[in-house]
Design an enzyme around this catalytic site. Structure first.
Site, PDB file in Angstrom:
ATOM      1  N   GLN A 198      -5.559  -0.140   2.122  1.00 44.13           N
ATOM      2  CA  GLN A 198      -6.565  -0.854   1.313  1.00 44.13           C
ATOM      3  C   GLN A 198      -7.293   0.110   0.363  1.00 44.13           C
ATOM      4  O   GLN A 198      -6.696   1.074  -0.073  1.00 44.13           O
ATOM      5  CB  GLN A 198      -7.551  -1.619   2.221  1.00 44.13           C
ATOM      6  CG  GLN A 198      -6.921  -2.846   2.903  1.00 44.13           C
ATOM      7  CD  GLN A 198      -6.229  -2.545   4.205  1.00 44.13           C
ATOM      8  OE1 GLN A 198      -6.758  -1.850   5.044  1.00 44.13           O
ATOM      9  NE2 GLN A 198      -5.028  -3.055   4.400  1.00 44.13           N
ATOM     10  N   THR A 224     -11.967  -6.265   3.610  1.00 47.62           N
ATOM     11  CA  THR A 224     -11.219  -6.256   4.851  1.00 47.62           C
ATOM     12  C   THR A 224     -12.195  -5.826   5.963  1.00 47.62           C
ATOM     13  O   THR A 224     -13.362  -5.539   5.688  1.00 47.62           O
ATOM     14  CB  THR A 224      -9.974  -5.344   4.750  1.00 47.62           C
ATOM     15  OG1 THR A 224      -9.130  -5.589   5.881  1.00 47.62           O
ATOM     16  CG2 THR A 224     -10.342  -3.861   4.668  1.00 47.62           C
ATOM     17  N   GLY A 239       0.474  -3.107   2.358  1.00 45.43           N
ATOM     18  CA  GLY A 239       1.852  -3.226   1.899  1.00 45.43           C
ATOM     19  C   GLY A 239       2.150  -2.036   1.020  1.00 45.43           C
ATOM     20  O   GLY A 239       1.529  -1.850  -0.013  1.00 45.43           O
TER      21      GLY A 239
HETATM   22  P1  GDP Z   1      -0.267   0.931  -1.996  1.00 45.10           P
HETATM   23  O1  GDP Z   1      -0.608  -0.295  -1.251  1.00 45.10           O
HETATM   24  O2  GDP Z   1      -1.472   1.621  -2.551  1.00 45.10           O
HETATM   25  O3  GDP Z   1       0.597   1.885  -1.242  1.00 45.10           O
HETATM   26  O4  GDP Z   1       0.546   0.463  -3.278  1.00 45.10           O
HETATM   27  P2  GDP Z   1       1.715  -0.641  -3.351  1.00 45.10           P
HETATM   28  O5  GDP Z   1       2.988   0.010  -2.945  1.00 45.10           O
HETATM   29  O6  GDP Z   1       1.317  -1.892  -2.669  1.00 45.10           O
HETATM   30  O7  GDP Z   1       1.672  -0.988  -4.890  1.00 45.10           O
HETATM   31  C1  GDP Z   1       1.907  -0.054  -5.872  1.00 45.10           C
HETATM   32  C2  GDP Z   1       3.171  -0.446  -6.664  1.00 45.10           C
HETATM   33  O8  GDP Z   1       3.216   0.306  -7.841  1.00 45.10           O
HETATM   34  C3  GDP Z   1       4.476  -0.165  -5.958  1.00 45.10           C
HETATM   35  O9  GDP Z   1       5.429  -1.111  -6.334  1.00 45.10           O
HETATM   36  C4  GDP Z   1       4.851   1.231  -6.461  1.00 45.10           C
HETATM   37  O10 GDP Z   1       6.242   1.484  -6.444  1.00 45.10           O
HETATM   38  C5  GDP Z   1       4.356   1.157  -7.870  1.00 45.10           C
HETATM   39  N1  GDP Z   1       3.871   2.411  -8.427  1.00 45.10           N
HETATM   40  C6  GDP Z   1       3.227   3.441  -7.831  1.00 45.10           C
HETATM   41  N2  GDP Z   1       2.867   4.376  -8.737  1.00 45.10           N
HETATM   42  C7  GDP Z   1       3.305   3.917  -9.933  1.00 45.10           C
HETATM   43  C8  GDP Z   1       3.230   4.417 -11.281  1.00 45.10           C
HETATM   44  O11 GDP Z   1       2.680   5.469 -11.557  1.00 45.10           O
HETATM   45  N3  GDP Z   1       3.804   3.647 -12.253  1.00 45.10           N
HETATM   46  C9  GDP Z   1       4.421   2.458 -11.982  1.00 45.10           C
HETATM   47  N4  GDP Z   1       4.956   1.774 -12.992  1.00 45.10           N
HETATM   48  N5  GDP Z   1       4.490   1.973 -10.746  1.00 45.10           N
HETATM   49  C10 GDP Z   1       3.945   2.681  -9.743  1.00 45.10           C
HETATM   50  P1  IMO Z   2      -2.765  -1.960   0.627  1.00 46.17           P
HETATM   51  O1  IMO Z   2      -2.800  -0.996   1.782  1.00 46.17           O
HETATM   52  C1  IMO Z   2      -4.733  -5.180  -1.606  1.00 46.17           C
HETATM   53  C2  IMO Z   2      -7.399  -7.841   0.698  1.00 46.17           C
HETATM   54  C3  IMO Z   2      -6.991  -9.299   0.884  1.00 46.17           C
HETATM   55  C4  IMO Z   2      -8.353  -9.957   1.011  1.00 46.17           C
HETATM   56  C5  IMO Z   2      -9.162  -8.932   1.801  1.00 46.17           C
HETATM   57  C6  IMO Z   2      -9.218  -9.195   3.291  1.00 46.17           C
HETATM   58  O2  IMO Z   2      -1.422  -2.467   0.287  1.00 46.17           O
HETATM   59  O3  IMO Z   2      -3.505  -1.385  -0.538  1.00 46.17           O
HETATM   60  P2  IMO Z   2      -7.493  -8.972   5.287  1.00 46.17           P
HETATM   61  O4  IMO Z   2      -6.157  -9.618   5.510  1.00 46.17           O
HETATM   62  O5  IMO Z   2      -7.461  -7.489   5.290  1.00 46.17           O
HETATM   63  O6  IMO Z   2      -8.547  -9.502   6.206  1.00 46.17           O
HETATM   64  O7  IMO Z   2      -7.930  -9.432   3.802  1.00 46.17           O
HETATM   65  O8  IMO Z   2      -8.525  -7.684   1.557  1.00 46.17           O
HETATM   66  N1  IMO Z   2      -6.389  -6.846   1.121  1.00 46.17           N
HETATM   67  C7  IMO Z   2      -5.643  -6.096   0.285  1.00 46.17           C
HETATM   68  N2  IMO Z   2      -5.564  -6.090  -1.072  1.00 46.17           N
HETATM   69  N3  IMO Z   2      -4.025  -4.277  -0.901  1.00 46.17           N
HETATM   70  C8  IMO Z   2      -4.131  -4.238   0.441  1.00 46.17           C
HETATM   71  O9  IMO Z   2      -3.580  -3.256   1.194  1.00 46.17           O
HETATM   72  C9  IMO Z   2      -4.928  -5.208   1.106  1.00 46.17           C
HETATM   73  N4  IMO Z   2      -5.222  -5.466   2.392  1.00 46.17           N
HETATM   74  C10 IMO Z   2      -6.119  -6.457   2.384  1.00 46.17           C
HETATM   75  O10 IMO Z   2      -6.293  -9.765  -0.250  1.00 46.17           O
HETATM   76  O11 IMO Z   2      -8.983 -10.120  -0.224  1.00 46.17           O
HETATM   77 MG    MG Z   3      -0.136  -2.335  -1.197  1.00 43.08          MG
END
Ligand code: GDP
Ligand code: IMO
Ligand code: MG
Length: 454
Positions: A225, A240, A39
Site C-alpha cells: 500500500q 487500509t 498486488g
Molecule cells: P506496487 O503495488 O507498488 O508494487 O505496484 P504495482 O505492481 O501494483 O503497479 C505498478 C505497475 O506499474 C506494474 O504493472 C509495474 O510493472 C509498472 N511499473 C513499475 N514501474 C514502472 C515505470 O517506471 N514505468 C512503467 N511504464 N511502468 C512501471
Molecule cells: P499495493 O501494495 C492500491 C486500497 C483499497 C481501498 C483501501 C482499503 O498493490 O500498492 P483494504 O482491502 O486494504 O481494506 O482496502 O485501500 N488498497 C490499495 N490501493 N494498492 C494497494 O496495494 C492497495 N491495498 C489496498 O482500494 O481503497
Molecule cells: Mg499494487
C-alpha cells in the site's frame, strides 16, 4: 543492514519493481504489513508474475518473510506458492507465528460491511483485511502459530465464530454458511497448519531477521500500500487497516527502530497519481464512477480532461492488479509527498513511470493547496478538510517518448532534459536525493543512481 521500501502515495507506485531491482543485493525480503490486498507485478526473465502475498523477492530466489504485522490468508499463500512452483520457481517463504490469519468470515464481513457503509466505504479489496485487523486489536484473532496447535485453534474458534455469526445474521441480516461453521473452519485451517509445519515455514520473525542481520545478511523490508492509505497517516476512513509507513517496518517485523533506522528508507513515488477506491484527490483528472466522490458520469470533468485521464490510465496500465478496476488518476500531489516524506523519514526516492507521461505537451504538479483562503504545503489532518483543498498547479514542459531501455543503460544524464527538471523539482521540494528512476515496467528499465546496499 536493512533497506525499507515504502509507498509514498496511494499504493501501486511500483514498489514491487524497486524491490526487485535492489533485491539483488538482499538475502531476505520481508513484508511488514497488509495481506493479499496488495498486488505487485514483477517482470523477471521476460515473464510477468502477479503476486499479492508472497514477497516480490521470492521470484528471485530470496527468502521471503511475511512479518508479524501482516494478515495472512493461507489459501492465497499456498495458491501463489503452488503457481510459482508450477512455473519452475522454488519460492522459500516463511511466515511469522505472530501474524494474524484471515479466515473466511473476515472476507464475508468485509463485503457485508462495505455494502452497509455507503459514503464511508473505502472501496476495499474485500480480502478481509479490515475485519482481521479489527480482531487483532480486539484480542480475538487467530494467529499463524495457533494453526499449529489443535487445542488452541479450537478454543479460539469456539470463542470468536459465534460472535461473527451473530453479527452477520442478527446485525446485518445475512445468511451464513460454512465460512461461519466452527467444525469446517477447524478442519480446513488445521490442514493449513499442518502444511505450514511440514514445510518448515513458520518463524519467530524478529529473531529470525535479527540473526540474519547479525550474520551480515542484507534484509529488505517491503511495504505494501502507501502512506496516504496508512490507518494513522492516511485519508481516514478511506484507508487500509495497517501502517504502510516506515514505523510499521519495525513493529511489523520485530526489528527495533534503531536497527531499521541504520538503513535507508526509500520512498517510492509514481510520477503522477493513481488511486483505487474512494476519498478526496485534489489533483484528480477526470473521474471514475463509484470511486470519485460526487462524480457524475453523464457530465464528466470536461472532454479534454477525461481524454487526458484516459491516456494516462491506458499508457500506465492503471487497472487494479488484484481487482481489475480502473484506477483513478491525477497529477502529482506535492502536499501529499511532503507529508509522506516527514512521516516516513525518507532517505532516498525512487520515482517511477516518467515514461508514461512522455509525449504530453505539458505536465502539471499540484504544488500546494488553497485551503479556506490560505496556501498550505502539506495535507490537513482531517479528510473533510482535505476534501475542501484545491490544488494550485505548477506547469512543466513535456518530454518526448524515447527508447527508455537505452536511457536505462546510459544512466541519469540520458533522461530527457525536461524530465530531469521535473525529477529535480520533486527531489528539491522534498529535500531528498533520487536513488532510482523508473522508465518502464521491465527489470532493465530503471535508472539506478544510488544503490542503498553499497
Ligand atoms: P506496487 O503495488 O507498488 O508494487 O505496484 P504495482 O505492481 O501494483 O503497479 C505498478 C505497475 O506499474 C506494474 O504493472 C509495474 O510493472 C509498472 N511499473 C513499475 N514501474 C514502472 C515505470 O517506471 N514505468 C512503467 N511504464 N511502468 C512501471
Ligand atoms: P499495493 O501494495 C492500491 C486500497 C483499497 C481501498 C483501501 C482499503 O498493490 O500498492 P483494504 O482491502 O486494504 O481494506 O482496502 O485501500 N488498497 C490499495 N490501493 N494498492 C494497494 O496495494 C492497495 N491495498 C489496498 O482500494 O481503497
Ligand atoms: Mg499494487
Amino acid at each position: 543492514m536493512t533497506v525499507t521500501i515504502v509507498g509514498s502515495q496511494l499504493g501501486d507506485e511500483g514498489k514491487g519493481g524497486v524491490v526487485d531491482v535492489y533485491g539483488d543485493a538482499a538475502d531476505v525480503v520481508a513484508r511488514y504489513q497488509g495481506g493479499d490486498n496488495a498486488g505487485h507485478t514483477v517482470v523477471h526473465d521476460g515473464k510477468k508474475y502477479k503476486l499479492s502475498l508472497v514477497p516480490s523477492g521470492a521470484v528471485r530466489g530470496k527468502i521471503g518473510v511475511l512479518g508479524n504485522g501482516c494478515v495472512v490468508n493461507p489459501e492465497t499463500l499456498f495458491d501463489e506458492i503452488d503457481t510459482l512452483r508450477e512455473r519452475g520457481l522454488e519460492p522459500d517463504v516463511r511466515v511469522a507465528e505472530r501474524a494474524h490469519v484471515i479466515l473466511p468470515y473476515h472476507r464475508a464481513l468485509d463485503g457485508i460491511e462495505e455494502a452497509e457503509k455507503e459514503d464511508l466505504a473505502a472501496g476495499t479489496t474485500k480480502r478481509g483485511i479490515g475485519p482481521t485487523y479489527e480482531d487483532k486489536a480486539g484480542r480475538r484473532g487467530v494467529r499463524i502459530g495457533d494453526l499449529l496447535d489443535p487445542d488452541v485453534l479450537r478454543e479460539r474458534l469456539e470463542y470468536v465464530v459465534p460472535q461473527k455469526k451473530a453479527l452477520a445474521e442478527e446485525v446485518f441480516d445475512k445468511e451464513t454458511g460454512e465460512a461461519f461453521d466452527i467444525d469446517h473452519l477447524y478442519e480446513t485451517y488445521r490442514e493449513y497448519g499442518k502444511r505450514l509445519e511440514e514445510e518448515g515455514m513458520t518463524v519467530d520473525c524478529g529473531t529470525f531477521l535479527q540473526e540474519r542481520i547479525d550474520d551480515g545478511d542484507n534484509v529488505m523490508l517491503e511495504g505494501a500500500q502507501g502512506t496516504s492509505l496508512d490507518i494513522d497517516h492516511g485519508v481516514y476512513p478511506y484507508v487500509t487497516s495497517s501502517n504502510p509507513s516506515s514505523g510499521g517496518a519495525t513493529v511489523g517485523t520485530g526489528l527495533g527502530p534503531t536497527v531499521v533506522g541504520q538503513g535507508d528508507v526509500i520512498g517510492i513515488v509514481k510520477a503522477y497519481l493513481s488511486r483505487v477506491g474512494t476519498g478526496p484527490l485534489p489533483t484528480e483528472l477526470g473521474g471514475v464512477e463509484d470511486q470519485t466522490p460526487d462524480y457524475d458520469p453523464e457530465e464528466g470533468a470536461g472532454e479534454d480532461e477525461e481524454a487526458l485521464a484516459t491516456q494516462i490510465r491506458d499508457e500506465g496500465g492503471e487497472y487494479g492488479t488484484v481487482t481489475g478496476r480502473p484506477r483513478r488518476v491525477g497529477w502529482l500531489d506535492m502536499p501529499m509527498l511532503r507529508h509522506a516524506t516527514r512521516a516516513n523519514g525518507f532517505t532516498g526516492l525512487a520515482i517511477n513511470h516518467i515514461d508514461v507521461l512522455a509525449g504530453l505537451d505539458e505536465v502539471k504538479v499540484g504544488h500546494s493547496y488553497e485551503f479556506d483562503g490560505e496556501e498550505i504545503f502539506t495535507v490537513p489532518p482531517t479528510t473533510e478538510q482535505w476534501g475542501r483543498c484545491e490544488a494550485t498547479f505548477k506547469s512543466f514542459d513535456g518530454w518526448p517518448d524515447v527508447d527508455w531501455a537505452e536511457v536505462a543503460d546510459n544512466g541519469y544524464e540520458a533522461i530527457p532534459e525536461n524530465a530531469r527538471t521535473y525529477l529535480e523539482y520533486i527531489s528539491d521540494e522534498l529535500d531528498t536525493p533520487i536513488y532510482a528512476v523508473g522508465v518502464g515496467p521491465g527489470r532493465g528499465e530503471t535508472v539506478i543512481v544510488e544503490n542503498p546496499y553499497e
